[in-house]
Design a protein around this motif. Structure first.
Motif, PDB file in Angstrom:
ATOM      1  N   SER A 191      -7.596  17.353   4.819  1.00 52.72           N
ATOM      2  CA  SER A 191      -6.176  17.101   5.041  1.00 52.72           C
ATOM      3  C   SER A 191      -5.556  16.357   3.877  1.00 52.72           C
ATOM      4  N   LEU A 192      -4.316  16.692   3.583  1.00 52.26           N
ATOM      5  CA  LEU A 192      -3.597  15.960   2.549  1.00 52.26           C
ATOM      6  C   LEU A 192      -3.158  14.584   3.043  1.00 52.26           C
ATOM      7  N   ILE A 193      -2.790  14.501   4.320  1.00 57.88           N
ATOM      8  CA  ILE A 193      -2.176  13.273   4.814  1.00 57.88           C
ATOM      9  C   ILE A 193      -3.083  12.464   5.721  1.00 57.88           C
ATOM     10  N   GLY A 194      -4.236  13.037   6.170  1.00 59.16           N
ATOM     11  CA  GLY A 194      -5.120  12.306   7.058  1.00 59.16           C
ATOM     12  C   GLY A 194      -4.862  12.644   8.505  1.00 59.16           C
ATOM     13  N   SER A 195      -5.896  13.114   9.164  1.00 57.09           N
ATOM     14  CA  SER A 195      -5.770  13.542  10.554  1.00 57.09           C
ATOM     15  C   SER A 195      -5.910  12.356  11.508  1.00 57.09           C
ATOM     16  N   THR A 196      -5.434  12.548  12.731  1.00 56.47           N
ATOM     17  CA  THR A 196      -5.663  11.568  13.790  1.00 56.47           C
ATOM     18  C   THR A 196      -6.926  11.912  14.592  1.00 56.47           C
ATOM     19  N   LEU A 197      -7.539  13.034  14.266  1.00 51.02           N
ATOM     20  CA  LEU A 197      -8.675  13.540  15.034  1.00 51.02           C
ATOM     21  C   LEU A 197     -10.005  13.172  14.387  1.00 51.02           C
ATOM     22  N   LEU A 198     -10.945  12.704  15.191  1.00 47.71           N
ATOM     23  CA  LEU A 198     -12.255  12.318  14.676  1.00 47.71           C
ATOM     24  C   LEU A 198     -12.952  13.483  13.975  1.00 47.71           C
ATOM     25  N   ARG A 199     -12.826  14.650  14.553  1.00 53.41           N
ATOM     26  CA  ARG A 199     -13.609  15.781  14.049  1.00 53.41           C
ATOM     27  C   ARG A 199     -13.153  16.228  12.655  1.00 53.41           C
ATOM     28  N   ALA A 200     -12.003  15.767  12.214  1.00 57.71           N
ATOM     29  CA  ALA A 200     -11.505  16.137  10.882  1.00 57.71           C
ATOM     30  C   ALA A 200     -12.187  15.352   9.773  1.00 57.71           C
ATOM     31  N   TYR A 201     -12.847  14.268  10.122  1.00 57.49           N
ATOM     32  CA  TYR A 201     -13.418  13.372   9.121  1.00 57.49           C
ATOM     33  C   TYR A 201     -14.886  13.676   8.887  1.00 57.49           C
ATOM     34  N   LYS A 202     -15.224  13.838   7.622  1.00 59.86           N
ATOM     35  CA  LYS A 202     -16.585  14.248   7.267  1.00 59.86           C
ATOM     36  C   LYS A 202     -17.510  13.056   7.052  1.00 59.86           C
ATOM     37  N   TYR A 203     -16.997  12.005   6.428  1.00 57.60           N
ATOM     38  CA  TYR A 203     -17.834  10.856   6.091  1.00 57.60           C
ATOM     39  C   TYR A 203     -17.354   9.633   6.867  1.00 57.60           C
TER      40      TYR A 203
ATOM     41  N   PHE B 270      -8.196   6.638  17.047  1.00 50.15           N
ATOM     42  CA  PHE B 270      -7.484   6.588  15.769  1.00 50.15           C
ATOM     43  C   PHE B 270      -6.673   5.301  15.667  1.00 50.15           C
ATOM     44  N   VAL B 271      -6.687   4.697  14.480  1.00 50.40           N
ATOM     45  CA  VAL B 271      -5.885   3.511  14.214  1.00 50.40           C
ATOM     46  C   VAL B 271      -4.824   3.800  13.157  1.00 50.40           C
ATOM     47  N   ALA B 272      -5.266   4.315  12.004  1.00 50.48           N
ATOM     48  CA  ALA B 272      -4.330   4.560  10.909  1.00 50.48           C
ATOM     49  C   ALA B 272      -4.937   5.538   9.926  1.00 50.48           C
ATOM     50  N   SER B 273      -4.081   6.217   9.187  1.00 48.85           N
ATOM     51  CA  SER B 273      -4.548   7.093   8.120  1.00 48.85           C
ATOM     52  C   SER B 273      -3.607   6.992   6.934  1.00 48.85           C
ATOM     53  N   ILE B 274      -4.121   7.389   5.778  1.00 46.00           N
ATOM     54  CA  ILE B 274      -3.335   7.342   4.555  1.00 46.00           C
ATOM     55  C   ILE B 274      -3.659   8.576   3.732  1.00 46.00           C
ATOM     56  N   SER B 275      -2.635   9.121   3.109  1.00 50.04           N
ATOM     57  CA  SER B 275      -2.811  10.333   2.321  1.00 50.04           C
ATOM     58  C   SER B 275      -3.554  10.039   1.028  1.00 50.04           C
ATOM     59  N   ARG B 276      -3.877  11.091   0.322  1.00 55.37           N
ATOM     60  CA  ARG B 276      -4.666  10.961  -0.897  1.00 55.37           C
ATOM     61  C   ARG B 276      -4.013  10.043  -1.920  1.00 55.37           C
ATOM     62  N   THR B 277      -2.722  10.135  -2.052  1.00 58.61           N
ATOM     63  CA  THR B 277      -2.036   9.308  -3.046  1.00 58.61           C
ATOM     64  C   THR B 277      -1.536   7.993  -2.468  1.00 58.61           C
ATOM     65  N   GLY B 278      -1.583   7.866  -1.152  1.00 59.48           N
ATOM     66  CA  GLY B 278      -1.037   6.680  -0.504  1.00 59.48           C
ATOM     67  C   GLY B 278       0.423   6.787  -0.127  1.00 59.48           C
TER      68      GLY B 278
ATOM     69  N   MET C 149      -7.816   9.139   3.967  1.00 58.54           N
ATOM     70  CA  MET C 149      -8.698   8.153   4.584  1.00 58.54           C
ATOM     71  C   MET C 149      -8.127   7.692   5.918  1.00 58.54           C
ATOM     72  N   GLY C 150      -9.027   7.346   6.809  1.00 56.93           N
ATOM     73  CA  GLY C 150      -8.585   6.881   8.112  1.00 56.93           C
ATOM     74  C   GLY C 150      -9.386   5.685   8.584  1.00 56.93           C
ATOM     75  N   TRP C 151      -8.788   4.940   9.483  1.00 57.88           N
ATOM     76  CA  TRP C 151      -9.463   3.872  10.211  1.00 57.88           C
ATOM     77  C   TRP C 151      -9.450   4.225  11.692  1.00 57.88           C
ATOM     78  N   PHE C 152     -10.585   4.019  12.326  1.00 56.82           N
ATOM     79  CA  PHE C 152     -10.744   4.218  13.763  1.00 56.82           C
ATOM     80  C   PHE C 152     -11.371   2.961  14.350  1.00 56.82           C
ATOM     81  N   ARG C 153     -11.299   2.835  15.654  1.00 56.62           N
ATOM     82  CA  ARG C 153     -11.955   1.694  16.294  1.00 56.62           C
ATOM     83  C   ARG C 153     -12.529   2.114  17.645  1.00 56.62           C
ATOM     84  N   GLN C 154     -13.586   1.396  18.015  1.00 60.10           N
ATOM     85  CA  GLN C 154     -14.244   1.692  19.270  1.00 60.10           C
ATOM     86  C   GLN C 154     -14.577   0.389  19.984  1.00 60.10           C
ATOM     87  N   ALA C 155     -13.953   0.202  21.132  1.00 66.34           N
ATOM     88  CA  ALA C 155     -14.239  -0.962  21.975  1.00 66.34           C
ATOM     89  C   ALA C 155     -15.416  -0.633  22.889  1.00 66.34           C
ATOM     90  N   PRO C 156     -16.106  -1.648  23.400  1.00 64.78           N
ATOM     91  CA  PRO C 156     -17.266  -1.409  24.273  1.00 64.78           C
ATOM     92  C   PRO C 156     -16.897  -0.543  25.468  1.00 64.78           C
TER      93      PRO C 156
END
Length: 125
Positions: free
Chosen positions: A102-114, A47-55, A34-41
């Motif tokens: 990804s097992l650990i979570g990518s920093t790239l937007l295109r890696a995220y499906k949902y 990319f902000v942060a990511s966490i692997s499947r198990t944490g 899982m990842g967190w991203f942010r977008q300013a105006p």
């Protein structure tokens, strides 16, 4: 249809804290990084942060390292972002996202499906 729903955003003064949550419905949450991203105006989504499947593995953008903490509760299908020592530069819409590959979570937007719909965080000076 997988749904990610963020909550916890709001208005806070500089130096304050917020805790964002992202709840997943359907799908197999424990198999996603899982990842967190942010977008300013007027800016790109970053990319902000990511966490692997198990944490067990967590990754942070340099701009938030030491101030933000990502965590997850697989029993509740939820990922969190604890944000401390907020400053006006943290003002943005924050999005959570699921990375199936990804097992650990990518920093790239295109890696995220949902993706969630986003939650606004505003930090006043």
């Amino acid at each position: 249809q997988v749904q990610l729903v963020e909550s916890g955003g709001g208005l806070v003064q500089a130096g304050g804290s917020l805790r964002l949550s992202c709840a997943a419905s359907r799908g197999t949450f424990s198999t996603w990084a899982m990842g967190w991203f942010r977008q300013a105006p007027g800016k790109e989504r970053d990319f902000v942060a990511s966490i692997s499947r198990t944490g067990a593995y967590r990754n942070y953008a340099d701009s938030v390292k030491g101030r933000f903490t990502i965590s997850r509760d697989n029993a509740k299908n939820t990922v969190f972002l604890q944000m401390n020592s907020l400053n006006p530069e943290d003002t943005a819409v924050y999005y959570c996202a699921a990375d199936e590959s990804s097992l650990i979570g990518s920093t790239l937007l295109r890696a995220y499906k949902y993706w969630g719909q986003g939650t606004q965080v505003t930090v006043s000076s």
